[in-house]
Design an enzyme around this catalytic site. Structure first.
Site, PDB file in Angstrom:
ATOM      1  N   LYS A 158      35.005  43.627  42.193  1.00  0.00           N
ATOM      2  CA  LYS A 158      36.548  43.249  41.961  1.00  0.00           C
ATOM      3  C   LYS A 158      36.436  42.724  40.034  1.00  0.00           C
ATOM      4  O   LYS A 158      36.107  42.104  39.551  1.00  0.00           O
ATOM      5  CB  LYS A 158      37.210  41.907  42.215  1.00  0.00           C
ATOM      6  CG  LYS A 158      37.679  42.108  43.460  1.00  0.00           C
ATOM      7  CD  LYS A 158      39.146  40.948  44.328  1.00  0.00           C
ATOM      8  CE  LYS A 158      37.865  39.557  43.262  1.00  0.00           C
ATOM      9  NZ  LYS A 158      37.076  39.330  44.760  1.00  0.00           N
ATOM     10  N   ASN A 215      38.924  49.602  50.379  1.00  0.00           N
ATOM     11  CA  ASN A 215      40.234  49.958  49.279  1.00  0.00           C
ATOM     12  C   ASN A 215      41.093  50.176  49.987  1.00  0.00           C
ATOM     13  O   ASN A 215      42.349  50.149  49.245  1.00  0.00           O
ATOM     14  CB  ASN A 215      39.309  50.667  47.879  1.00  0.00           C
ATOM     15  CG  ASN A 215      38.404  49.735  47.256  1.00  0.00           C
ATOM     16  OD1 ASN A 215      38.171  49.191  47.525  1.00  0.00           O
ATOM     17  ND2 ASN A 215      37.479  50.686  46.803  1.00  0.00           N
ATOM     18  N   ALA A 259      53.931  42.182  45.383  1.00  0.00           N
ATOM     19  CA  ALA A 259      55.162  42.723  44.818  1.00  0.00           C
ATOM     20  C   ALA A 259      55.023  43.348  42.814  1.00  0.00           C
ATOM     21  O   ALA A 259      54.637  42.290  42.243  1.00  0.00           O
ATOM     22  CB  ALA A 259      56.153  42.892  44.852  1.00  0.00           C
ATOM     23  N   GLY A 260      55.315  44.404  43.162  1.00  0.00           N
ATOM     24  CA  GLY A 260      54.420  44.737  41.123  1.00  0.00           C
ATOM     25  C   GLY A 260      55.211  46.470  41.095  1.00  0.00           C
ATOM     26  O   GLY A 260      55.606  46.776  41.545  1.00  0.00           O
ATOM     27  N   GLY A 264      46.784  50.203  39.909  1.00  0.00           N
ATOM     28  CA  GLY A 264      46.156  51.091  39.592  1.00  0.00           C
ATOM     29  C   GLY A 264      44.536  50.801  39.294  1.00  0.00           C
ATOM     30  O   GLY A 264      43.461  50.505  40.186  1.00  0.00           O
ATOM     31  N   CYS A 267      39.484  52.027  40.598  1.00  0.00           N
ATOM     32  CA  CYS A 267      38.497  52.111  42.121  1.00  0.00           C
ATOM     33  C   CYS A 267      39.363  52.450  43.137  1.00  0.00           C
ATOM     34  O   CYS A 267      39.793  53.951  43.878  1.00  0.00           O
ATOM     35  CB  CYS A 267      38.372  50.817  42.907  1.00  0.00           C
ATOM     36  SG  CYS A 267      36.650  50.765  41.900  1.00  0.00           S
ATOM     37  N   LYS A 328      45.170  45.508  34.766  1.00  0.00           N
ATOM     38  CA  LYS A 328      45.329  44.179  35.715  1.00  0.00           C
ATOM     39  C   LYS A 328      44.761  43.555  34.564  1.00  0.00           C
ATOM     40  O   LYS A 328      44.455  43.569  34.102  1.00  0.00           O
ATOM     41  CB  LYS A 328      44.072  44.142  37.050  1.00  0.00           C
ATOM     42  CG  LYS A 328      43.136  44.260  36.768  1.00  0.00           C
ATOM     43  CD  LYS A 328      41.832  44.399  38.113  1.00  0.00           C
ATOM     44  CE  LYS A 328      41.905  42.893  38.415  1.00  0.00           C
ATOM     45  NZ  LYS A 328      40.534  42.510  39.691  1.00  0.00           N
TER      46      LYS A 328
END
Length: 443
Positions: A158, A215, A259-260, A264, A267, A328
């Site tokens: 990650k 994924n 939620a968001g 992106g 991966c 992220k």
């Protein structure tokens, strides 16, 4: 063990540094001399917590070296990791040209038996293609009896915690078709699993499939919650409370239920596309994953819809502060980042955007370039000055507890569009700030 890692991108660099940390002699190969020179001088191409210290410590210790000399790299490692990029082609399939070129380069130079490990994310059947390339080249060289093995060892790193993920893996999956290759990799990974054996051996095609399946499942959870969030708003429910209630069920768990503004990165978008393409090639439709993709693309525009509903479609003479550019926290990666979609829509509607990110500003300058109306600023507070509202796109820790009093004064209007649901609506309303979140009914 002597290891060669072909590729010094995200996966290759983390793999090489972590294997060197355990005492292996690692050579990392890249075809870009400038890239290699930068690494030799301690300059990393990516931001990843803990990686720079790992690289510096092991280069100084002589366990980790970088080269663009293919002959040297192939001669060095009895184990050759292929960790090159597999970008999405126009049809969504994974582009294997770099993987197959690496296999050919190894085959053209190997003089002794070699274990080739596919670390790149590759479609099912790639190991067969790598094996065919190597066998064909060895035959042309008059060395058809030179032994080699091809295995699959997908990565589960990650971004933002890749070093920790490698050093303390929750699983190490290896696909191998002979016991000797399997045992070599079991020995290589043994130091990373001293407390509990997490080594999972399976056939090669299943190992290749496992990466994509994992994924795809995570992407599905994200899109599922994003779709429920839109419904929660219409029904007057709070998706954060729903998430808490769902996550306490051990059959569901708490991970990837937030939620968001959509997923992106390097991966999930690429791997979902590749799996959908593989299914089409096999004549087996993946209806759920088609929906996952559609929901994710739609979700990246949700904040724009909220902004337009509040300010109208014409955003000329409007200025927005935007916190968070990376897809992220913990990385400077902007590939497929929701921030890119949001910025494009705001600029297209005539707005100005003052954007800040703790680590991704340099990457943002490369990706976005000079754009009329776009200002990349070095402080979160600087972005607020004179803005009509604040948009939060990436949940960096420093955004979790801002100075709300200063925020309300700095903005022309105290309005927050929160794409990561960082705050409690009632608490923000009590501060006199207008708050628009994802899937949260107004208090």
């Amino acid at each position: 063990m002597k290891i060669t890692v072909v590729g010094t991108g995200y996966v290759g660099l983390v793999t090489g540094a972590c294997l060197a940390e355990m005492g292996n002699q690692v050579v990392c190969l890249d075809s870009n001399p400038g890239h290699i020179a930068a690494l030799q001088n301690g300059l990393l191409p990516i931001h990843e917590p803990g990686l720079l210290d790992l690289v510096l410590r092991n280069t100084r210790g002589g366990r980790l070296t970088f080269t663009d000399d293919v002959n040297r790299a192939v001669a060095h490692g009895s184990v050759q990791f292929i960790a090159v990029g597999t970008p999405a082609d126009e049809d969504g399939s994974a582009d294997l040209q770099h993987v197959l070129a690496a296999a050919q380069a190894i085959a053209e130079r190997m003089q002794e038996p070699r274990l080739i490990v596919n670390k790149s994310t590759v479609p099912v059947g790639t190991a067969d293609r790598v094996r065919e390339v190597i066998a064909r080249v060895l035959l042309a060289r008059g060395l058809p009896e030179l032994a080699f093995s091809v295995t699959s060892n997908p990565e589960f790193l990650k971004e933002g915690s890749a070093v920790q993920d490698f050093m303390r893996p929750d699983r190490v999956i290896v696909g191998a078709d002979n016991e000797q290759a399997a045992q070599a990799l079991r020995m290589l990974y043994a130091p990373f699993m001293r407390n509990r054996d997490r080594f999972i051996l399976m056939d090669i095609r299943s190992a290749e499939f496992t990466k994509y399946a994992s994924n795809a499942m995570l992407a599905t959870r994200i899109s599922f919650m994003n779709e429920l969030a839109l419904l929660a708003e219409k029904l007057g429910a709070d998706i954060e409370q729903v998430r808490t209630g769902m996550g306490t069920d051990p059959r569901i768990g708490t991970h990837f239920l937030y939620a968001g503004t959509g997923y992106g990165g390097s991966c999930f978008p690429k791997d979902v596309k590749a799996l959908v393409h593989a299914a089409q090639e096999a004549g087996q439709a993946l209806h759920i994953l088609h929906a996952v993709q559609a929901v994710n693309e739609r979700q990246k525009q949700v904040l724009i819809d909220k902004i337009v509903a509040r300010f109208g479609p014409d955003l000329c003479d409007r200025r927005f502060a935007l916190w968070g550019l990376a897809f992220k926290p913990g990385t400077d990666d902007m590939r497929e980042a929701p921030s890119l979609v949001i910025i494009e829509h705001l600029l297209a509607r005539g707005a100005e955007v003052a954007a800040y990110d703790p680590v991704a500003l340099a990457q943002a300058r490369r990706v976005l370039g000079e754009r009329p109306g776009l200002h990349l600023v070095s402080q979160a507070t600087s972005a607020l000055e004179g803005a009509d509202a604040l948009i939060i796109v990436t949940e960096w820790k420093e955004f979790h507890s801002p100075d709300f009093a200063h925020l309300a004064i700095a903005l022309r209007q105290p309005i927050i569009f929160d794409g990561r649901n960082l705050f409690e609506p009632a608490a923000i309303k009590a501060l006199g700030i207008e708050y628009h979140a994802i899937g949260r009914a107004p208090p």
